[in-house]
Design a protein around this motif. Structure first.
Motif, PDB file in Angstrom:
ATOM      1  N   UNK A 623       0.812  -1.214   0.000  1.00 43.50           N
ATOM      2  CA  UNK A 623       0.000   0.000   0.000  1.00 43.50           C
ATOM      3  C   UNK A 623       0.849   1.269   0.000  1.00 43.50           C
ATOM      4  N   UNK A 624       2.065   1.188   0.479  1.00 43.61           N
ATOM      5  CA  UNK A 624       2.934   2.367   0.502  1.00 43.61           C
ATOM      6  C   UNK A 624       3.382   2.718  -0.908  1.00 43.61           C
ATOM      7  N   UNK A 625       3.923   1.739  -1.631  1.00 43.86           N
ATOM      8  CA  UNK A 625       4.378   2.013  -2.995  1.00 43.86           C
ATOM      9  C   UNK A 625       3.208   2.146  -3.961  1.00 43.86           C
ATOM     10  N   UNK A 626       2.091   1.505  -3.669  1.00 44.96           N
ATOM     11  CA  UNK A 626       0.893   1.666  -4.497  1.00 44.96           C
ATOM     12  C   UNK A 626       0.498   3.139  -4.570  1.00 44.96           C
ATOM     13  N   UNK A 627       0.613   3.847  -3.475  1.00 46.48           N
ATOM     14  CA  UNK A 627       0.190   5.239  -3.406  1.00 46.48           C
ATOM     15  C   UNK A 627       0.890   6.086  -4.461  1.00 46.48           C
ATOM     16  N   UNK A 628       2.178   5.922  -4.613  1.00 45.85           N
ATOM     17  CA  UNK A 628       2.939   6.810  -5.494  1.00 45.85           C
ATOM     18  C   UNK A 628       2.996   6.340  -6.936  1.00 45.85           C
ATOM     19  N   UNK A 635      -7.481   7.147  -3.309  1.00 44.55           N
ATOM     20  CA  UNK A 635      -8.076   5.942  -2.737  1.00 44.55           C
ATOM     21  C   UNK A 635      -7.496   5.686  -1.349  1.00 44.55           C
ATOM     22  N   UNK A 636      -6.201   5.931  -1.195  1.00 45.44           N
ATOM     23  CA  UNK A 636      -5.566   5.782   0.119  1.00 45.44           C
ATOM     24  C   UNK A 636      -6.088   6.844   1.083  1.00 45.44           C
ATOM     25  N   UNK A 637      -6.300   8.068   0.584  1.00 44.36           N
ATOM     26  CA  UNK A 637      -6.845   9.118   1.445  1.00 44.36           C
ATOM     27  C   UNK A 637      -8.222   8.710   1.966  1.00 44.36           C
ATOM     28  N   UNK A 644       0.760   8.532   3.188  1.00 45.42           N
ATOM     29  CA  UNK A 644       1.655   7.476   3.674  1.00 45.42           C
ATOM     30  C   UNK A 644       2.661   7.962   4.708  1.00 45.42           C
ATOM     31  N   UNK A 645       3.137   9.204   4.567  1.00 38.52           N
ATOM     32  CA  UNK A 645       4.127   9.697   5.533  1.00 38.52           C
ATOM     33  C   UNK A 645       3.503  10.010   6.888  1.00 38.52           C
ATOM     34  N   UNK A 646       2.186  10.070   6.936  1.00 37.89           N
ATOM     35  CA  UNK A 646       1.500  10.288   8.206  1.00 37.89           C
ATOM     36  C   UNK A 646       0.974   8.997   8.828  1.00 37.89           C
ATOM     37  N   UNK A 647       0.693   7.988   8.018  1.00 37.70           N
ATOM     38  CA  UNK A 647       0.186   6.726   8.566  1.00 37.70           C
ATOM     39  C   UNK A 647       0.873   5.525   7.924  1.00 37.70           C
ATOM     40  N   UNK A 648       2.200   5.627   7.817  1.00 34.16           N
ATOM     41  CA  UNK A 648       2.999   4.551   7.206  1.00 34.16           C
ATOM     42  C   UNK A 648       2.749   3.217   7.909  1.00 34.16           C
ATOM     43  N   UNK A 650       0.196   2.074   9.515  1.00 36.80           N
ATOM     44  CA  UNK A 650      -1.107   1.497   9.205  1.00 36.80           C
ATOM     45  C   UNK A 650      -1.111   0.876   7.812  1.00 36.80           C
ATOM     46  N   UNK A 651      -0.549   1.586   6.837  1.00 43.60           N
ATOM     47  CA  UNK A 651      -0.521   1.065   5.470  1.00 43.60           C
ATOM     48  C   UNK A 651       0.340  -0.194   5.377  1.00 43.60           C
TER      49      UNK A 651
END
Length: 731
Positions: A623-628, A635-637, A644-648, A650-651
C-alpha cells in the motif's frame, strides 16, 4: 444446400430400423449443449445502452462483439410500435408462451456494414438518432434516422486520455432538436516540449499512459448547418451534459478547486449559449450525472457528501438528489433507501425520478416521488411485487410478455415520455402510479444481457443476440446461500457446481473475489465462472463487507483495514461451503481475484496455507508504494484517512508484502504492462518476494494492456493459463 436425387427404396426392415435409431441418436447428440471452453467467452455479445424513443415506438442499442482479433460495436434498431401490451396477455396458454422462441419485434442493424459506433441518442422530436463513430479516421458525432437514412456527419470530436470519473453524457440534444451540445477537448497549454517530459502535476498518468495536455470543454453546433462553437474554456475538464428544456443553458460537471488534481470535487455548472457560466452547486462532496427536469425547475443528480471522494472505488454510496435550477434549494431523495444509486432519469411529468440501485446482488430500477420521497421498485424486486398468475411468469428465455419473478440484473435503462397509469401492490396496499415505457438491458446468472421493454413489471424481450450462445452451451445455475460471519453479520454467497456433478464424488473448489473493494457480485452471467465449472471446479463467490448493495455501514467495512473483516468473511464463507456441501474437497482449494480481489488473494496466501494454488490478477501488494505509482492516490486518502508519511505503519500493517515470509501457496500473477490503476510493480514486488523465498510462482505480463485485459487473444490466454495453473495443483 442439399442435393436430392429421387430413387426407389430397397431398404430392408432391419436396415430401416437401424437407420432410424442412428438418426435419432445423431439428433440427440446434435441437440445437446456442450461444456464451455476458454475461447467461448468471446462468443458472448455485450448488449448495452438501450435507448427508447420519446414516444416509445423505437429502441436503439449497442452490441459489442469479437470478430477475429477486434472488438467491434454496432448499433441495432427495433420497432416496437403500438403493439406492446401494458399487461400480460390473457388469451395465450402458458405452454404455448414458454415455447415461443420467435421475437415479436425483430431488430435490424441501424447502420451500413463496417460501421463502428456507440452512444446512440434520440432527438426530442423522435425523428433522428445521433451517435459517436470513427469513420475514415474522423471521430465525431453523426446523425441518422429510424427509416434507413444515410448517416450524416455533424462535427468532429477530440477526446482526452485523462481519466474522468463518471464522464457522463458526451453530448445532448437541444429541446427543439435543432442543436447538439457536446464535449470535445482542446489543447490549453501549447508551449510544453515532449522531450524530455517535465512532470508538474499530480494526475500526470492516464489509465495506460501519461496524461495528454488536452482539456475537455462544452461545445455546441447547429444540426442542419453545423458551425461548432466552444462555450467553456480553461485548465478544466468539463463533462456530463444535460440541455435545459428551455433551450437556453447546458448543465455540466466540472472541478473548480484550486488544484483539481489534489481534490476530487465535481460540482454542477450551467453555461448559456453565449458562453456565460454560472455555478449551481458548491459542496464538499462530488456531484455526478446531472439531468434537467422536463419542466425546467430542477436538476436531478447523484452525489456523495464526505470531504474526500476518491476517483476510484468509493466507499460512500451515492444517492439521488435534486437542486433547484438556481441552486438555492437542494434535497436528498433516497437516503432512506440506503443503497448505492446511479443513472437518474426524470419521469415526463417532473414529479418522479427513475434510477438504478444495487441491492443484495441485484441492480434494479427504482422510482422516487418528489413529494413524499417514497422509493418503489419498478420491476425485478420479486419479494416486493405481488406474484402474477403462473401462466404469466416466465424466464429470460421467453419472448412473450412476461412477469419476471426471478433475480435479475439491470445494467442500463431509458424511459419514454409517454405515461400510462397503473398501481403498485404490496400486501394489502395498493398505490396508484404513473408508468413510463422502459427499455432496459436485463441478464441473470445463465443469460447474457438482452434488450427488454415494458411497463411496470410486465416485460417483453426484443433482442436475441445471445440465443445461439445459450443453445450451444451447458450453463450452470449457481445456488445462493447466506450465512453469519464471525461477528454475526449476514453475508450473501453463491456456489456453482461443476458440470456433470455427482454426489458420490469429491471436487476441487475455487474461491473468486471481486474487485473494488466496493464492487458487488450478483445475478449476472459470468462466462469465466461457467468455464471453471465446465472444467470440473466448484466456484464460490460472495460479497464480503465492503461490498455495495447492503447499505452504508456494510460498504464502510473495509475502511482502515483492507484484509480485516472482509478476509474473515471470505474464510467464513469457505467454511460454510465446506459444511453445506460435503462433496467439496477441503484439500483442493484454490483462490483467485482481480484488482482488489487480487489484493485479497495476495493477503490470503500470506495469512493461511489452506489454499493449494492462487491466481492473482492486477493485484496490490504494497500500500505504501501503491500510493505513489497509481493514478488513484486519493483511494488511500479515502480508505485510510491520510498520506503514507502520516500513517505509514497502518498502510504497512495491511500490506500483503509485509507477511510474505508466511506464504506457501503456488501463485500465478497476471498483469497488464500499461496498467496505471495498479502499476505492474505491485505484481513484481510480490512475485520477486515469493521467487526469492522458493515459493513456486510465475508472472505473466500482457503487453499493451491496462487494468483488465481487452485484447481477445489475451482474455482467452489468461483464462487458459489460470485453468492450467489450478489443474496442476488441484487435480
Amino acid at each position: 444446400m442439399l442435393l436430392y436425387y429421387p430413387m426407389k427404396s430397397k431398404c430392408t426392415p432391419l436396415f430401416t430400423g437401424l437407420l432410424f435409431v442412428f438418426l435419432s441418436l445423431l439428433t440427440t447428440v446434435q441437440g445437446q449443449s456442450r461444456r464451455l471452453s476458454p475461447a467461448d467467452i468471446l462468443r458472448v455479445a455485450t448488449v448495452s445502452d438501450a435507448q427508447i424513443s420519446p414516444a416509445g415506438e423505437w429502441i436503439v442499442y449497442s452490441v459489442s462483439s469479437v470478430e477475429g482479433e477486434q472488438t467491434t460495436s454496432t448499433l441495432w434498431l427495433v420497432h416496437v410500435g403500438e403493439r406492446l401490451s401494458g399487461g400480460p396477455p390473457t388469451s395465450r396458454q402458458p405452454e404455448q408462451r414458454r415455447n415461443w422462441e420467435t421475437l415479436r419485434y425483430p431488430g435490424r442493424p441501424l447502420l451500413p456494414p463496417a460501421w463502428n459506433a456507440s452512444n446512440p441518442r434520440w432527438s426530442p422530436d423522435g425523428k433522428s438518432i445521433a451517435f459517436l463513430a470513427t469513420r475514415e479516421g474522423q471521430r465525431g458525432i453523426w446523425i441518422t434516422g429510424p427509416t434507413r437514412a444515410v448517416p450524416r456527419f455533424i462535427t468532429a470530436i477530440r477526446e482526452t486520455n485523462f481519466f474522468i470519473t463518471y464522464a457522463g453524457e458526451p453530448f445532448a440534444w437541444s429541446p427543439d432538436s435543432r442543436m447538439i451540445a457536446y464535449v470535445s477537448a482542446s489543447e490549453e497549454e501549447t508551449d510544453k516540449d515532449d522531450d524530455p517530459r517535465v512532470i508538474d502535476r499530480i494526475q500526470y498518468k492516464s489509465r495506460t499512459s501519461l496524461s495528454d495536455p488536452l482539456r475537455t470543454h462544452v461545445w455546441i453546433t447547429d444540426v442542419d448547418a453545423p458551425q461548432p462553437r466552444q462555450l467553456t474554456s480553461g485548465l478544466l475538464y468539463d463533462h456530463a451534459l444535460s440541455f435545459s428544456p428551455r433551450g437556453d443553458e447546458i448543465a455540466f460537471l466540472s472541478n473548480h478547486e484550486a488544484d483539481p488534481d489534489a481534490n476530487n470535487n465535481s460540482d454542477i455548472f450551467a453555461v448559456n449559449l453565449q458562453g456565460q457560466t454560472r455555478q449551481i452547486t458548491a459542496t464538499v462532496g462530488c456531484e455526478y450525472e446531472p439531468a434537467w427536469s422536463p419542466d425546467g425547475k430542477w436538476i436531478a443528480y447523484t452525489a456523495t457528501k464526505r470531504d474526500v471522494t476518491t476517483i476510484d472505488s468509493v466507499a460512500e454510496d451515492t444517492h439521488v438528489w435534486i437542486t433547484s435550477a438556481s441552486g438555492d434549494t437542494r434535497r436528498e431523495l433516497t437516503a432512506s433507501q440506503d443503497r448505492r444509486a446511479r443513472n437518474p432519469h426524470w419521469r415526463s411529468d417532473s414529479r418522479a425520478i427513475y434510477f438504478s440501485a444495487n441491492d443484495h446482488g441485484q441492480t434494479l430500477v427504482f422510482e422516487v416521488e418528489l413529494n413524499n420521497e417514497k422509493v418503489l421498485p419498478v420491476f425485478g424486486a420479486i419479494d416486493q411485487i405481488k406474484s402474477a398468475a403462473s401462466e404469466f411468469k416466465g424466464s429470460l428465455d421467453s419472448t412473450a410478455p412476461t412477469v419476471l419473478d426471478q433475480r435479475i440484473q439491470v445494467t442500463s435503462f431509458s424511459i419514454s415520455e409517454q405515461l400510462d397509469f397503473g398501481e403498485f401492490v404490496s400486501g394489502q396496499n395498493r398505490i396508484p402510479i404513473r408508468l413510463a415505457s422502459i427499455a432496459s438491458i436485463i441478464s441473470d446468472s445463465t443469460h447474457p444481457g438482452e434488450v427488454w421493454m415494458g411497463r411496470g413489471n410486465t416485460l417483453t424481450r426484443v433482442s436475441n443476440h445471445n440465443d445461439n450462445f445459450r443453445r450451444g452451451a451447458s450453463l450452470i445455475e449457481p445456488e445462493e446461500f447466506r450465512f453469519k460471519s464471525v461477528d454475526g453479520s449476514e453475508i450473501q454467497a453463491w456456489l456453482m457446481k461443476p458440470s456433470g456433478w455427482r454426489e458420490d464424488r469429491k471436487y476441487p473448489l475455487v474461491l473468486s473475489i471481486h474487485g473494488g473493494p466496493h464492487g458487488m457480485y450478483g445475478y449476472a452471467l459470468n462466462p469465466s465462472f461457467q468455464v471453471f465449472a465446465a472444467r470440473g471446479y466448484a466456484v464460490l463467490y460472495l460479497n464480503p463487507r465492503g461490498s455495495s448493495g447492503y447499505g452504508q455501514k456494510f460498504a464502510d467495512g473495509t475502511i482502515n483495514e483492507w484484509g480485516g473483516g472482509d478476509y474473515r468473511d471470505l474464510m467464513a464463507g469457505v467454511d460454510e461451503a465446506l459444511r453445506r456441501y460435503s462433496w467439496i474437497d477441503q484439500y483442493r482449494l484454490g483462490v483467485t481475484g482481480g484488482s482488489y480481489g487480487g489484493f485479497l488473494t495476495n493477503w490470503i496466501i500470506t495469512q493461511t496455507p489452506r489454499f493449494k494454488a492462487a491466481v492473482s490478477a492486477a493485484s496490490v501488494s504494497n500500500l505504501v508504494s501503491f500510493y505513489s505509482t497509481s493514478l488513484y492516490q486519493d483511494l488511500i486518502h479515502a480508505e485510510f484517512g491520510g498520506f503514507p508519511w502520516d500513517n505509514y505503519d497502518l498502510l504497512w500493517q495491511w500490506s500483503p508484502l509485509r507477511y510474505v515470509r508466511q506464504a506457501q501457496t503456488p501463485t500465478m500473477f497476471i498483469h497488464g504492462e500499461q496498467d496505471n490503476d495498479v502499476h505492474i510493480t505491485q505484481a513484481e514486488e510480490m512475485y520477486m518476494a515469493l521467487r526469492r523465498r522458493g515459493v513456486e510462482t510465475v508472472l505473466v505480463r500482457y503487453p499493451r494492456e491496462g487494468h483488465g485485459l481487452r485484447e481477445p487473444k489475451h482474455r482467452v490466454d489468461s483464462l487458459e493459463r489460470t485453468l492450467a495453473w489450478f489443474d496442476r495443483f488441484l487435480k
